[in-house]
Design an enzyme around this catalytic site. Structure first.
Site, PDB file in Angstrom:
ATOM      1  N   ARG A 131       7.588  20.691 -50.259  1.00  0.00           N
ATOM      2  CA  ARG A 131       7.306  21.036 -51.660  1.00  0.00           C
ATOM      3  C   ARG A 131       7.234  22.551 -51.857  1.00  0.00           C
ATOM      4  NH1 ARG A 131       4.959  16.362 -50.238  1.00  0.00           N
ATOM      5  NH2 ARG A 131       5.464  14.584 -51.576  1.00  0.00           N
ATOM      6  N   GLY A 132       8.095  23.257 -51.129  1.00  0.00           N
ATOM      7  CA  GLY A 132       8.182  24.707 -51.271  1.00  0.00           C
ATOM      8  C   GLY A 132       7.311  25.483 -50.307  1.00  0.00           C
TER       9      GLY A 132
ATOM     10  N   TYR B 107      11.652  10.329 -63.245  1.00  0.00           N
ATOM     11  CA  TYR B 107      11.573  11.786 -63.329  1.00  0.00           C
ATOM     12  C   TYR B 107      11.755  12.225 -64.785  1.00  0.00           C
ATOM     13  CZ  TYR B 107      12.523  11.576 -58.265  1.00  0.00           C
ATOM     14  OH  TYR B 107      12.497  11.294 -56.922  1.00  0.00           O
TER      15      TYR B 107
ATOM     16  N   ALA C 115       9.056  27.032 -47.363  1.00  0.00           N
ATOM     17  CA  ALA C 115       9.970  28.101 -47.761  1.00  0.00           C
ATOM     18  C   ALA C 115       9.231  29.403 -48.032  1.00  0.00           C
ATOM     19  CB  ALA C 115      10.764  27.690 -49.002  1.00  0.00           C
TER      20      ALA C 115
ATOM     21  N   HIS D 117      12.411   2.583 -55.527  1.00  0.00           N
ATOM     22  CA  HIS D 117      11.674   3.831 -55.322  1.00  0.00           C
ATOM     23  C   HIS D 117      10.412   3.622 -54.487  1.00  0.00           C
ATOM     24  CE1 HIS D 117      10.949   7.924 -57.527  1.00  0.00           C
ATOM     25  NE2 HIS D 117      10.744   8.012 -56.236  1.00  0.00           N
TER      26      HIS D 117
ATOM     27  N   SER E 140      11.669  16.125 -49.850  1.00  0.00           N
ATOM     28  CA  SER E 140      10.701  17.206 -49.617  1.00  0.00           C
ATOM     29  C   SER E 140      10.870  17.833 -48.234  1.00  0.00           C
ATOM     30  CB  SER E 140       9.259  16.707 -49.795  1.00  0.00           C
ATOM     31  OG  SER E 140       8.999  16.370 -51.131  1.00  0.00           O
ATOM     32  N   PRO E 141      12.106  18.179 -47.844  1.00  0.00           N
ATOM     33  CA  PRO E 141      12.315  18.756 -46.512  1.00  0.00           C
ATOM     34  C   PRO E 141      11.746  20.164 -46.372  1.00  0.00           C
ATOM     35  CG  PRO E 141      14.339  18.895 -47.781  1.00  0.00           C
ATOM     36  CD  PRO E 141      13.369  18.078 -48.597  1.00  0.00           C
TER      37      PRO E 141
END
Length: 312
Positions: free
Chosen positions: A189-190, A38, A193, A106, A185-186
């Site tokens: 990825r937005g 990252y 939401a 990963h 990513s629950p």
């Protein structure tokens, strides 16, 4: 991840990110998940700076295996013993910690037997550099092989209302083996939401612009599904993001969602999900809105999907 790369890079601000992390810790949160890829190490340094003086409050998780070049280019996967040990030492330095609480592979390296990789990770435990071992996006067969070499504490895999494939084989396997499940990513990825109403809402240099679920007809199809989630959230008096997180939390005590954000207002909203309780009827409604496979489009581009371990 989003604090250092991929999501709206122009909005990255280390000082604000540290404020978000501190607020999370003040809330009573204690699990921070990062990776050496990252920001090509930048995020580990950010986390290290944020937890300075608060190390005893934090469970630090990081990952290795995605090889990045000096300009950020992706160079493939490595799980060989030498690379495992080199990556761990580098992560310890960037995080400025003596031990990594949870160390993940990963992505599974298809060129290296999982026994070699986990064997090297086990040596890190013996050396006192790592406390617990984890895998990410590993298949049940790989998890079982790994667990024969050393106990696996956690498996991290994408899981949310619009990514439920893990329910078929992965979740049953980790439950059988007593392994915790970390859902990344629950919030889709937005998307779950309600952050995006049209494609143009996605910043120009944001990774999500090339994600299949955010493109073309897929965007509208997925948006229609999210609208139904938003309707249920309004009737319950919470945000759609809180409803989506509450759904993940309701799937089992062994599941820990790790929503990422770099803004305090979204952190506050996420933390509010811990007070949302879903009734059996509400859970049935959500199952009907977003059953397994309902989301339109693959969760990654084709090249990234190839890095997902699918061995049986």
């Amino acid at each position: 991840m989003g604090m250092s790369e991929f999501y709206d890079p122009k909005e990255m601000n280390d000082e604000e990110s540290i404020r978000v992390i501190h607020r999370y810790l003040d809330f009573g949160g204690n699990f921070l998940d990062t990776a050496d890829m990252y920001g090509v190490g930048r995020n580990e340094m950010l986390v290290g700076k944020a937890i300075a003086g608060r190390r005893n409050q934090v469970v630090v998780a990081t990952k290795f295996a995605n090889v990045r070049g000096p300009n950020g280019e992706f160079l493939g996967l490595r799980g060989d013993a030498q690379y495992v040990k080199e990556c761990c030492d580098a992560s310890l330095q960037r995080l400025k910690v003596d031990v990594i609480d949870l160390y993940y592979q990963h992505r599974v390296d298809p060129k290296t037997p999982i026994e070699e990789t986990v064997g090297a990770m086990a040596e890190l435990v013996k050396a006192g550099k790592v406390r617990y071992l984890g895998l990410s996006e590993a298949s049940p067969a790989t998890i079982r092989r790994a667990a024969k070499v050393h106990p696996i504490a956690a498996l991290q895999t994408e899981y949310s209302l619009w990514t439920r494939e893990a329910e078929a084989e992965v979740l049953p396997a980790v439950r059988e083996l007593g392994i915790g499940f970390v859902a990344y990513s629950p919030l889709g990825r937005g998307f779950l939401a309600g952050q995006f109403k049209k494609f143009e809402d996605i910043p120009a240099d944001d990774y999500r612009r090339i994600n299949p679920r955010f493109q073309g007809e897929n965007f509208q199809k997925n948006l229609d599904l999210v609208k139904k989630v938003e309707e249920l959230a309004r009737s319950k008096g919470c945000s759609s993001g809180q409803l989506a997180l509450a759904w993940v939390l309701a799937q089992g005590d062994n599941i820990v969602p790790i929503p990422g954000t770099k803004r305090v207002k979204y952190l506050d909203d996420n933390m509010g999900a811990t007070t949302v309780r879903l009734t059996p009827d509400e859970l049935r409604q959500l199952d009907a809105i977003l059953p397994v496979g309902a989301a339109a489009g693959e969760r990654y581009q084709a090249t990234s999907m190839k890095a997902i371990d699918r061995s049986t």
